[in-house]
Write a protein that holds these residues in place. Structure first.
Motif, PDB file in Angstrom:
ATOM      1  N   GLU A  51      -4.130  12.473 -24.140  1.00 19.45           N
ATOM      2  CA  GLU A  51      -3.822  11.079 -23.798  1.00 19.45           C
ATOM      3  C   GLU A  51      -2.751  10.517 -24.736  1.00 19.45           C
ATOM      4  O   GLU A  51      -1.783   9.895 -24.278  1.00 19.45           O
ATOM      5  CB  GLU A  51      -5.107  10.264 -23.907  1.00 19.45           C
ATOM      6  N   GLU A  52      -2.925  10.772 -26.028  1.00 20.36           N
ATOM      7  CA  GLU A  52      -1.951  10.255 -26.999  1.00 20.36           C
ATOM      8  C   GLU A  52      -0.607  10.949 -26.856  1.00 20.36           C
ATOM      9  O   GLU A  52       0.443  10.327 -27.059  1.00 20.36           O
ATOM     10  CB  GLU A  52      -2.487  10.395 -28.424  1.00 20.36           C
ATOM     11  N   CYS A  53      -0.621  12.201 -26.472  1.00 21.66           N
ATOM     12  CA  CYS A  53       0.625  12.932 -26.245  1.00 21.66           C
ATOM     13  C   CYS A  53       1.418  12.297 -25.101  1.00 21.66           C
ATOM     14  O   CYS A  53       2.624  12.059 -25.225  1.00 21.66           O
ATOM     15  CB  CYS A  53       0.314  14.395 -25.948  1.00 21.66           C
ATOM     16  N   ILE A  54       0.728  12.025 -24.018  1.00 24.28           N
ATOM     17  CA  ILE A  54       1.386  11.396 -22.866  1.00 24.28           C
ATOM     18  C   ILE A  54       1.931  10.020 -23.247  1.00 24.28           C
ATOM     19  O   ILE A  54       3.074   9.678 -22.909  1.00 24.28           O
ATOM     20  CB  ILE A  54       0.419  11.298 -21.672  1.00 24.28           C
ATOM     21  N   GLU A  55       1.137   9.240 -23.977  1.00 21.98           N
ATOM     22  CA  GLU A  55       1.586   7.911 -24.395  1.00 21.98           C
ATOM     23  C   GLU A  55       2.799   8.006 -25.322  1.00 21.98           C
ATOM     24  O   GLU A  55       3.711   7.174 -25.247  1.00 21.98           O
ATOM     25  CB  GLU A  55       0.444   7.149 -25.063  1.00 21.98           C
TER      26      GLU A  55
ATOM     27  N   THR B 233       3.099   7.737 -31.902  1.00 20.50           N
ATOM     28  CA  THR B 233       3.174   8.984 -32.659  1.00 20.50           C
ATOM     29  C   THR B 233       2.099   9.015 -33.743  1.00 20.50           C
ATOM     30  O   THR B 233       1.466  10.051 -33.969  1.00 20.50           O
ATOM     31  CB  THR B 233       4.578   9.174 -33.266  1.00 20.50           C
ATOM     32  N   ALA B 234       1.863   7.880 -34.388  1.00 23.46           N
ATOM     33  CA  ALA B 234       0.785   7.802 -35.385  1.00 23.46           C
ATOM     34  C   ALA B 234      -0.565   8.095 -34.736  1.00 23.46           C
ATOM     35  O   ALA B 234      -1.395   8.818 -35.311  1.00 23.46           O
ATOM     36  CB  ALA B 234       0.782   6.434 -36.064  1.00 23.46           C
ATOM     37  N   ASP B 235      -0.797   7.572 -33.538  1.00 25.14           N
ATOM     38  CA  ASP B 235      -2.044   7.866 -32.815  1.00 25.14           C
ATOM     39  C   ASP B 235      -2.158   9.356 -32.503  1.00 25.14           C
ATOM     40  O   ASP B 235      -3.227   9.950 -32.645  1.00 25.14           O
ATOM     41  CB  ASP B 235      -2.118   7.074 -31.507  1.00 25.14           C
ATOM     42  N   LEU B 236      -1.051   9.951 -32.089  1.00 23.72           N
ATOM     43  CA  LEU B 236      -1.048  11.380 -31.770  1.00 23.72           C
ATOM     44  C   LEU B 236      -1.352  12.204 -33.015  1.00 23.72           C
ATOM     45  O   LEU B 236      -2.177  13.132 -32.975  1.00 23.72           O
ATOM     46  CB  LEU B 236       0.300  11.787 -31.161  1.00 23.72           C
ATOM     47  N   TRP B 237      -0.701  11.878 -34.118  1.00 22.31           N
ATOM     48  CA  TRP B 237      -0.952  12.607 -35.364  1.00 22.31           C
ATOM     49  C   TRP B 237      -2.410  12.439 -35.792  1.00 22.31           C
ATOM     50  O   TRP B 237      -3.056  13.396 -36.197  1.00 22.31           O
ATOM     51  CB  TRP B 237      -0.028  12.121 -36.464  1.00 22.31           C
ATOM     52  N   PHE B 238      -2.925  11.210 -35.703  1.00 25.56           N
ATOM     53  CA  PHE B 238      -4.302  10.934 -36.102  1.00 25.56           C
ATOM     54  C   PHE B 238      -5.273  11.801 -35.302  1.00 25.56           C
ATOM     55  O   PHE B 238      -6.128  12.484 -35.865  1.00 25.56           O
ATOM     56  CB  PHE B 238      -4.621   9.448 -35.891  1.00 25.56           C
ATOM     57  N   HIS B 239      -5.124  11.788 -33.994  1.00 25.53           N
ATOM     58  CA  HIS B 239      -6.042  12.561 -33.156  1.00 25.53           C
ATOM     59  C   HIS B 239      -5.834  14.066 -33.338  1.00 25.53           C
ATOM     60  O   HIS B 239      -6.792  14.839 -33.234  1.00 25.53           O
ATOM     61  CB  HIS B 239      -5.940  12.126 -31.693  1.00 25.53           C
ATOM     62  N   SER B 240      -4.623  14.477 -33.641  1.00 25.10           N
ATOM     63  CA  SER B 240      -4.372  15.888 -33.951  1.00 25.10           C
ATOM     64  C   SER B 240      -5.091  16.282 -35.239  1.00 25.10           C
ATOM     65  O   SER B 240      -5.644  17.386 -35.339  1.00 25.10           O
ATOM     66  CB  SER B 240      -2.875  16.162 -34.081  1.00 25.10           C
ATOM     67  N   LEU B 241      -5.103  15.394 -36.220  1.00 26.03           N
ATOM     68  CA  LEU B 241      -5.831  15.664 -37.466  1.00 26.03           C
ATOM     69  C   LEU B 241      -7.335  15.740 -37.223  1.00 26.03           C
ATOM     70  O   LEU B 241      -8.026  16.576 -37.822  1.00 26.03           O
ATOM     71  CB  LEU B 241      -5.508  14.611 -38.523  1.00 26.03           C
TER      72      LEU B 241
END
Length: 112
Positions: free
Chosen positions: A42-46, A68-76
């Motif tokens: 979801e964060e990737c698409i956003e 991008t911060a959301d994507l990194w956070f969820h990736s972590l």
């Protein structure tokens, strides 16, 4: 740069063990990898959509940074769930540092 990642990792690890009713991170871990991957997707698409918007309108670059911060956070969170960390990713980037992108891609193709 990695000091903020180290601090965030400590917070994520502490919250992983927290009560899922009081911690978003704990609730993701409790729901399991599929839920975490859903959030990463979801964060990737956003992030992709925000990048497209930012290309058209410079005033939307803050939205790209936010996503991008959301994507990194969820990736972590994903890495943490799999007992990995940002340092594993940084080690891989370091390994690739003196390779051309084409050489690195070719080496991955040989491994498959």
């Amino acid at each position: 740069m990695s000091s903020i990642l180290a601090e965030l990792t400590q917070v994520l690890e502490a919250r992983r063990a927290a009560d899922p009713t009081n911690s978003y991170v704990a609730s993701l871990h409790e729901k399991g990898l599929n839920k975490i991957l859903e959030k990463v997707g979801e964060e990737c698409i956003e992030t992709v959509l925000a990048a497209k918007d930012a290309e058209q309108d410079n005033s939307k670059k803050d939205e790209l940074i936010y996503e991008t911060a959301d994507l990194w956070f969820h990736s972590l969170v994903m890495l943490s769930h799999l007992n990995l960390g940002y340092d594993d990713v940084l080690d891989e980037l370091k390994r690739r540092f003196n390779l051309s992108g084409l050489e690195e891609k070719a080496s991955r193709m040989k491994e498959q």
